[in-house]
Design an enzyme around this catalytic site. Structure first.
Site, short mmCIF file in Angstrom:
data_model
loop_
_atom_site.label_atom_id
_atom_site.label_comp_id
_atom_site.label_asym_id
_atom_site.label_seq_id
_atom_site.Cartn_x
_atom_site.Cartn_y
_atom_site.Cartn_z
N LYS A 165 0.86 -1.18 0.00
CA LYS A 165 0.00 0.00 0.00
C LYS A 165 0.90 1.23 0.00
O LYS A 165 1.79 1.37 0.85
CB LYS A 165 -0.91 0.01 1.23
CG LYS A 165 -2.06 0.98 1.13
CD LYS A 165 -3.11 0.55 0.11
CE LYS A 165 -4.29 -0.11 0.75
NZ LYS A 165 -5.19 -0.72 -0.24
N THR A 189 -2.76 -5.61 0.58
CA THR A 189 -2.20 -4.27 0.79
C THR A 189 -3.01 -3.54 1.86
O THR A 189 -2.47 -2.70 2.58
CB THR A 189 -2.21 -3.46 -0.52
OG1 THR A 189 -3.54 -3.23 -0.95
CG2 THR A 189 -1.44 -4.18 -1.62
N HIS A 228 17.20 28.33 -13.83
CA HIS A 228 17.80 29.48 -14.50
C HIS A 228 17.11 30.79 -14.14
O HIS A 228 15.88 30.89 -14.18
CB HIS A 228 17.75 29.29 -16.01
CG HIS A 228 18.43 28.04 -16.47
ND1 HIS A 228 19.74 27.74 -16.17
CD2 HIS A 228 17.99 27.00 -17.21
CE1 HIS A 228 20.07 26.57 -16.70
NE2 HIS A 228 19.02 26.09 -17.34
#
Lengths: 307, 307, 307, 307
Positions: free
Chosen positions: A12, A57, A259
């Site tokens: 999970k 899960t 930048h």
């Protein structure tokens, strides 16, 4: 059968657990996002859909919340170690557990006591404000014998407004970049560092202190390096960590060069003396490298810091 | 023609401007995201495509960068006022300008001087780290005569780990919620407050100080209110601002109730004594309201805080 | 009390409901994200924290799911009308309901029957793939007497690779843009259109057909307009809708000009004959306007299309 | 020196290039996001800041745009091969290039000719609408001798509204999940497949056709598999690809189990017969595995599909 199963893992992901600890009127908070990945004898679940070896899960999710109660959350690393040990040791088919955790930091809200009957000091003991964009991360891997702990952070945005140059580079037929002798250097740090703690016989690091110290050295190295390239700054950040923290053997960085282009103001009769910049989004330079303690092997995957 | 043109506006959105101011070796930084929206005699550009009245959005972008040099950036509000005045006063067809600005805050990086030849104190004068998720915002509107300044913030995440209840509400046939006598109250504050400064004859507020004070009062009210509903907390936050800051007449909030659900640990034989919570994503309660100085009219649109 | 409460609303936002309707072996799917906002006699909940008039947001969530079963989801608009009517009619303190819905579209997965024992035709009756980025939206508002339905879409990205020019604009001292006689015109359409259906005595539009027709006319107008400005294209898109769809009186657009800049290849000895473009992120032009049926009043708020 | 440099790479990331090809009045479009990563003799740039071996990232950006003109963009794979070959062959210090490309798909806007003087058919030849959320990806790696091409896709969202079960799994003390005999199975596919083409002597695959075929087989396998676990469905998707496409030796998937929970409507006196679902955000199951042609080695990294 012309095809076979290779590496596989399941669990999970992104279990959001918040743990409040009450120390009298003073509350403490731990705010985590925990992802579980388990591997082992899982061929049948792929080949035939038999789930006989498959811990759901959903169960791994429940375990996260139960363990928050049973063990508390001392640190993300310590919590991940409890989880990884449990899954590998309690389920025979599970041979390896990898726990990834994001931690979100909170500050206390400072206040006066003037308007409140609930508090007696300058700080409300149960009120918090989320700290910055920066997220602390850790990954714990356990195979029943050996531990690997890789911690780090992401989305730490830093900038030097001077002390950065870039010149003397290769010029080929597609090169138009002008050399720069004073530029802004800004990046959004993604870093991962690997601890040399690897088995239960060794003394465990102080995870909370280690994080604070690594972060401090990394920031100081960024600030104090007079930079001729972002690569040079990266290397200084990594070597500063390894030189100051004996518990760490390897650091990997992924540093986007965010930048900041000097805007041409001449068409408007103005001189831009390194004052006004355009902060660009894309594209960006991307500088990635590993810095190692001399003599150790690299183990952090090349692309791990993107995760 | 069966159709006509209604309200319209245009301009360049999300101009990212970073301004460095050098005070000897100490640098200061302002980092803004500026969006321009202009209105006026623009029927022809819609009906026929004639651009005779249309100042290009590219020009509005250039103006942002040129003004950063010409006027500096004292505050987001002051910078927006310069821009709005320029567009309305310099272009006859433009009757109204609305400038929206997001501001990103930076802290200085603290450092020792031990490893550096570049700095002589505990702070590097030109090195910065981005503060949190929170973004400061402002909107300046000008029609050639009147000013409206609405400032605010978004993405300020706060939590009280106690001193919040919710009970005594309406129960209809679809109600299953259990009453709560001690819950977590967490929200991600989006707030906008309107200044009563509206013409050039009035004395202008100190925008930077005003922001810091509003934010402080808002946080304190959140922390100090013993809450019976998020609506009540909202009202306390708004009235605290208006009672303490005479320059502000109106505040609007959009407060998602970021639910933290107590996890049921009983199936695992554990008692969850307000310790372990699941931080949910969606759905969330959404509480929105305006708080006004008594006697003034509301002008902040209902949905503005979503912007 | 120096402060008073202004406009306020509350409810549960972003309720994700998926409704499967089974027509024999053929399944149909509706996938919605429903947000509720209720207003009325809510002063006390703000002033004192009394929740006596407050239907919990959790109940509004439950109502969404119960109504999906009770009424089905014929269209997002029809579903929102059921919800708005219920809240206003069933709760005396609630005077106004606003329901906002996003709808995500799904296509069927086409398949052969060669490899499958489960299907007998070219289409799997229960298998779906999510359609594009585009999201359909609607907002229903009801005050117990009058209805207002505003539908629309967002994130529909379109591009013309020619038939767009931009020249003849104002040049001031900050203008550097070069005129363009053949450019790419690209935008990410956010549009909202208001229906003139407003009470239960009128015949209700066919919401599904109306959406499909509006979308078609909007796309055709975009494609077929030789554009001298994005404003002109916008106006054509709006008037095309109103001229073809008698159920709609007003359309508002928010159209970012997604700039595609021609790359200068001359430094590399190459000619760029409108072939190679840089797709920029920020800043972008933002063009917003309302198109109205002649004689009706505008009611869609200026910033609604951002929502 | 106690620290050394490990693996490192650099380049310009996320270069957004749009290429229009004109075939008479019919335009074709390729819309890519290109990221460059170069490795080689780059120790000095890290250790001392010497840029003597460093081709600027700005140059790598320029090369992307120049090559779009010089070579056109036949496919993302072919374009990446041109770039990788150039960097390794033209710069002695560069020993390895890795090019990653995302591709965004566009459809033509269908239209009638009724309202247009510009077009003579049912399709506008220069007007496009962005296809779905799904993004096509590729990664080309070249070391001067060998090629590795890994292509794939991400954000392809699919759902089966029936023919999925989950039962027979391990139950431990933390298991509360109920077995399911008819559930929704939904996932957001991230997949990567590796081609066995590896040197210039071999015949190159038809990249465009291969992508279309792989996608078709993957979708069909998802739709046609009666699923006892998402792992089983994954394996079917992978083996279907390898069995049908001889040019591919390995597939890796990362499949989030996008849970659709059946809403309990019993408190409202309603029966939910697999009709009304709550689509949850987090947490989600995450199923990841590699499927291999029998006899070949796995080379796709475990976490690559997250990228």
């Amino acid at each position: 059968m012309a095809t076979i199963l290779g590496q596989n893992q399941y669990g999970k992901a992104e279990n959001r657990v918040v743990k409040i600890t009450r120390d009298g009127d003073t509350h403490h908070i731990k705010d985590l996002n925990v992802s579980i990945a388990l591997s082992g004898d899982m061929d049948d679940v792929h080949y035939s859909g038999s789930n006989a070896n498959c811990l759901p899960t959903d169960t791994t999710k429940n375990t996260v919340y139960a363990f928050a109660k049973e063990y508390g959350i001392e640190s993300a690393e310590q919590f991940g170690i409890h989880l990884a040990r449990w899954f590998v040791n309690s389920q025979e088919p599970i041979k390896r557990a990898r726990i990834r955790i994001e931690e979100y930091a909170w500050d206390r809200i400072a206040t006066s006591d003037a308007n409140s009957k609930f508090i007696g000091s300058d700080e409300v003991n149960h009120s918090f404000v989320r700290q910055g964009m920066e997220t602390r991360v850790t990954q714990i891997t356990y195979d029943g014998t050996n531990w690997e702990v890789v911690s780090g952070l992401k989305d730490l945005v830093v900038m030097n407004s001077t002390n950065s140059e870039f010149w003397g580079y290769v010029k080929d037929k597609y090169t138009t970049l002008k050399e720069a002798y004073d530029r802004i250097l800004a990046t959004q740090v993604s870093a991962r560092w690997r601890f040399n703690w690897s088995d239960d016989e060794q003394r465990m690091p102080n995870w909370e202190k280690s994080y604070a110290e690594v972060r401090k050295h990394m920031l100081q190295a960024f600030a104090e390096t007079y930079s001729l390239s972002l690569q040079q700054t990266l290397y200084q950040m990594g070597s500063r960590i390894i030189n100051h923290r004996s518990e760490i053997d390897e650091v990997r960085f992924s540093l986007p060069n965010k930048h900041h282009f000097l805007v041409d103001l001449e068409p408007f009769g103005l001189k831009n003396d390194n004052e006004v910049y355009f902060a660009a989004d894309r594209p960006y330079g991307l500088i990635e490298a590993t810095v190692l303690r001399d003599g150790v092997d690299a183990r952090i995957p090349v692309d791990m810091t993107n995760l």
